[in-house]
Structures are given as C-alpha cells and as structure tokens.
Design a protein around this motif. Structure first.
Motif, PDB file in Angstrom:
ATOM      1  N   GLU A  46       5.746  -3.485   1.743  1.00 41.80           N
ATOM      2  CA  GLU A  46       4.576  -2.635   2.318  1.00 41.80           C
ATOM      3  C   GLU A  46       4.717  -1.990   3.782  1.00 41.80           C
ATOM      4  N   ARG A  49       6.903   0.930   3.766  1.00 38.57           N
ATOM      5  CA  ARG A  49       6.338   2.204   3.348  1.00 38.57           C
ATOM      6  C   ARG A  49       5.412   2.780   4.322  1.00 38.57           C
ATOM      7  N   THR A  50       4.824   1.920   4.917  1.00 38.43           N
ATOM      8  CA  THR A  50       3.647   2.423   5.905  1.00 38.43           C
ATOM      9  C   THR A  50       4.355   3.056   7.139  1.00 38.43           C
ATOM     10  N   ARG A  53       5.502   6.518   6.068  1.00 37.76           N
ATOM     11  CA  ARG A  53       4.466   7.387   6.193  1.00 37.76           C
ATOM     12  C   ARG A  53       4.166   7.736   7.619  1.00 37.76           C
ATOM     13  N   GLU A  72      -7.552   9.415  -5.024  1.00 38.17           N
ATOM     14  CA  GLU A  72      -7.095   8.035  -4.935  1.00 38.17           C
ATOM     15  C   GLU A  72      -8.410   7.614  -5.860  1.00 38.17           C
ATOM     16  N   THR A  75      -8.293   2.032  -5.683  1.00 37.96           N
ATOM     17  CA  THR A  75      -7.197   1.346  -4.621  1.00 37.96           C
ATOM     18  C   THR A  75      -7.379  -0.012  -4.692  1.00 37.96           C
ATOM     19  N   ASN A 403       5.665  12.263  -5.054  1.00 39.39           N
ATOM     20  CA  ASN A 403       5.048  11.520  -3.895  1.00 39.39           C
ATOM     21  C   ASN A 403       4.054  10.512  -4.588  1.00 39.39           C
ATOM     22  N   GLY A 405       4.813   7.517  -5.669  1.00 42.81           N
ATOM     23  CA  GLY A 405       5.392   6.155  -5.617  1.00 42.81           C
ATOM     24  C   GLY A 405       6.113   5.630  -6.912  1.00 42.81           C
ATOM     25  N   SER A 422       0.266   3.929  -9.757  1.00 36.24           N
ATOM     26  CA  SER A 422       1.375   3.583  -9.285  1.00 36.24           C
ATOM     27  C   SER A 422       1.605   2.133  -8.703  1.00 36.24           C
ATOM     28  N   SER A 424       3.772   0.853  -6.835  1.00 40.16           N
ATOM     29  CA  SER A 424       4.195   0.535  -5.515  1.00 40.16           C
ATOM     30  C   SER A 424       2.942   0.913  -4.383  1.00 40.16           C
ATOM     31  N   ASP A 425       2.188   1.922  -4.760  1.00 37.77           N
ATOM     32  CA  ASP A 425       1.214   2.195  -4.131  1.00 37.77           C
ATOM     33  C   ASP A 425      -0.104   1.388  -4.293  1.00 37.77           C
ATOM     34  N   TYR A 429      -4.083   7.233  -9.278  1.00 39.58           N
ATOM     35  CA  TYR A 429      -4.526   8.446  -8.795  1.00 39.58           C
ATOM     36  C   TYR A 429      -5.178   9.202  -9.985  1.00 39.58           C
TER      37      TYR A 429
END
Ligand SMILES: [Ca+2]
Ligand SMILES: [Ca+2]
Ligand SMILES: [Ca+2]
Length: 434
Positions: A46, A49-50, A53, A72, A75, A403, A405, A422, A424-425, A429
């Motif tokens: 995580e 990934r952050t 970004r 999104e 979440t 994009n 993930g 996703s 990983s995210d 979506y």
C-alpha cells in the motif's frame, strides 16, 4: 569470541530457514506469526502504491473513450476478487478474509453476509462467485480457519434470499496442491450449465516440477487440474478424479492458469484468458473438448510437431491472441449493453497491470480483426526499444482503459454500466456514458 560467532551464525541460519518456510510453505507457520508478516507485506504494498501516486505517476483510472465517466463506485474493500449481480444488488468477495459483502443501493453494507474459512496465501482464497436466479455458487480454497492449510478448492451452491446465503451444498471438490494456479472463475451458459476453471496446481516452471497427463505429460493420473470443469454435471459426483470417467467432466484441458472465463451471449461460445510463465499469455476461444497445449505448446504452435495427450477426446487449437511477454490477463466480458453499443462487436479483456483491451471480433465472432500490422499476426511480439529494453509491440489500437490496478473482474450491471473490480486498489470502479 568463537562462541559469539557460532551464536551469530545460528541466528542467521534460523532467519534463513524461517524465511524459506514463510515463502515456500507459509501454512507450516502458526497464525500468530503469519498475521504480522502479512500485515507488513500489505502495508508495504500500500505504501509503495501511495508513494507512486504522490510522485505524480499518472495512476488515475482512465479510458480513451471520452464519452464515458469513471467513478470509484465502492471503496474500502479488502482484496476483492469477483462479484455477481443479484437483481440490483451486488455480492462481492474478499479474497483473504473469506468474506462475502453485500452492496445495496450503491452502499457497501458493514457486516458480511457470510464469512468462510479460507487458505489465503498467494493465489488461494475466496475466488469465484456466480449468481443464477436465487442460487449462488462460490469457489474457494477451503480451510479450517483463515490462513490454515488448504482442504481443497471447493465449489458450494447456496440459496440467497436478498439478505443471507444459506443451505450450502458441496458440489465440486477440486484439489489444492499448490499456493499457485488455483483458478476460481465461474461462468454459466444460457442453459444455466456452470463451468469453473482450475490451473495446473504447480508452483513454478521448474523442470523438476511434476506435471501430469492433463498437462500433456504421457504419465500421471487424471487429477482434476489444468481444466475447465463442468460443475455439477452429476451432483452425486463431487470428485471427478475418483470416478471411472473423469474426462466426461472436463470441458477443456491443458490450461496452465486462468483468471477469466466468459460466454459470448450472441454465439454461446466460451472464451478464456490464460497465463503463461514469463511469456505467452493467451486469449482463447474455447470450444468443447479443447486442449490448450500446456506444457507442450505455449502461445501459437507455429506448426511445431508435438506430443499431446488424450487426443481421442481433446483437440488442440491455437490461441486467438498471444502476448509474447506476460501482461497477466484476467477477466474478460462481451460488452453487449446498449450504453456500450459502439463495442457490441468487441471482447473486453482486462489484466493485472491496470489495462482494459478492446478486441474487435470478426463477423462470425470466432476471431479478432486488427488494422495494425503488428497485431494482425495475432501476437504482440517482444521487441527491443531505443534504450535496449525488451518491450511489447505497441498496442495503441486495442487499449480501451488503463490505471485500474490489478483488475480481477468485469461485469455489466442491470443499468448497463461496466463495473471493474480492482484487487490492488480495493475498489469497484464504475464506467458509464456521460
Ligand atoms: Ca474468514
Ligand atoms: Ca494454449
Ligand atoms: Ca506481432
């Protein structure tokens, strides 16, 4: 002094042994030890990934078609794998926790509707869901407690009343001999026949790995691996491998690993994605009794003479598309929703690198057509770029989205929107017409 060295050496050796066990056979370690390791691993992933970004790498989910919006939708999930629509509601799986979550009126409900016990290392876990009317099929690596050693990759049939899953019935008991290549995707045809895919249940591409007859080795048993299985063909038989005719239960064989099955609603044909080792990922039209060729043929056969097994029953055919380097293809779906009218003659294929590809179908919907000459040979070949790096031929013609993930599912809702899961995210979506 000597004593000190011995102590240090002993500590180092213990760490090495411990590390090797944690990597190769994590189920041998107790829960209390594994949980912090997993937490650290997830935290590190995580964090990376952050960080990516934050330094401005463009990771925002996007599509090349500016007539669509992406939001999104849900979440806060924990490693979601696959989802199914039950009317307007959604049931979504959380891989490592073994929890099934309900999304009602677009809201993720706090309490899971069911909490299963799963082995959850690498590609094990709560993997596949399929809703048909008020029946829900679930495919998961069953264990006594979350994180324990696998009892098998089991498919259960539940009843759904809008708020709970009940009355479980064990339909199929597939093996779980490996932390990798557990498959898990479920799909149904228009006659409500259910199919599931399981990989070859090996862990590496080592020549020492023992393959069996369903991997096109001339020896070994029919052990329900590397196949697309006809789920519940005879509900009194949960283990095809224990019967005299296991092949009757196999729709296809010779599959290394797969995270995607789809049925074309127009033709009724099945398609899949298959994952090669570091090369030769595939998209296949999978006719009944087909052999995808693993481990003898990777990607297109190019006329190579091979030595496949079970040729009386299964017939080899080349993939409809191949990537020479791996892109980790996963879910695939036929966009026949009115909102996606422009793509009604396409097949969407997602991958674990965040892309959604748009493959245009021929008139018979049995193959792809391309304008780009690099792709019209049906292979995205590896090439050397200006910086001497090995890359794939440009795929501009087929890129539809990026994009997202690691995408693990694509589904169209009753509203005609495309839902993109996703892993990983930890997000679903939603893509819909502006
Ligand atoms: Ca659980
Ligand atoms: Ca193949
Ligand atoms: Ca090519």
């Amino acid at each position: 002094m000597k004593k000190k060295i011995i102590v240090i050496l002993a500590i180092m050796i213990s760490i090495l042994i411990f590390g090797a066990i944690a990597y190769k056979a994590p189920y041998m370690l107790p829960h209390e030890v594994l949980e912090p390791i997993r937490f650290l691993r997830d935290f590190q992933q995580e964090f990376t990934r952050t960080a990516e970004r934050n330094v401005g790498i463009p990771l925002k989910a996007q599509t090349v078609d500016s007539t669509f919006m992406i939001e999104e939708f849900v979440t806060g999930l924990s490693q979601p794998t696959t989802m199914t629509f039950m009317g307007n509601d959604i049931l979504i799986l959380e891989k490592n926790k073994g929890t099934i979550r309900l999304i009602k009126n677009g809201q993720l409900q706090t309490e899971p509707v069911l909490d299963l016990s799963v082995s959850n290392t690498n590609e094990q876990g709560l993997l596949g869901i399929l809703g048909i009317d008020s029946t829900v099929y679930l495919y998961f690596t069953e264990a006594k407690n979350d994180g324990d050693i696998a009892l098998g990759n089991h498919i259960y049939k539940y009843k759904w009343d809008g708020s709970k899953l009940f009355d479980p019935k064990l339909v199929t008991e597939l093996p779980s001999k490996s932390l990798w290549h557990n498959g898990g995707i479920l799909v149904a045809d228009s006659d409500k026949n259910v199919y599931a895919v399981i990989g070859d249940q090996t862990s590496t591409n080592s020549p020492l790995e023992k393959y069996r007859i369903l991997q096109n080795y001339q020896s070994g048993e029919l052990d329900d691996t590397g196949v697309i299985i006809k789920v519940g063909l005879d509900e009194s038989i949960t283990k095809p491998r224990d019967t005299s005719n296991p092949m009757d239960h196999y729709y296809a064989m010779g599959i290394r690993n797969s995270f995607g099955l789809a049925i074309d609603p127009i033709t009724g044909h099945m398609w899949d994605t298959e994952n090669g080792p570091e090369l030769y990922d595939e998209v296949n039209l999978v006719l009944p009794n087909s052999n995808s060729g693993w481990v003898k043929i990777l990607g297109p056969s190019q006329g190579k003479s091979t030595d496949l097994t079970l040729t009386d029953h299964f017939e080899y055919s080349d993939p409809e598309f191949t990537w020479e380097l791996t892109v980790v293809p996963t879910a695939l779906i036929f966009p026949v929703s009115p909102q996606f009218e422009k793509y009604n003659n396409s097949l969407f294929v997602a991958n674990c690198l965040g892309d959604i590809y748009n493959f245009k179908l021929n008139q018979e919907r049995t193959a792809f057509v391309f304008n780009d000459e690099h792709l019209s040979d049906l292979v995205s070949n590896k090439i050397i770029d200006n910086e001497d790096k090995t890359i794939l031929e440009p795929m501009t013609e087929i890129i539809f989205g990026s994009n997202f993930g690691c995408i693990t599912d694509l589904k169209f809702g009753p509203d005609g929107a495309l839902y993109i899961v996703s892993l990983s995210d930890n997000i679903i979506y939603k893509m819909y017409k502006k």
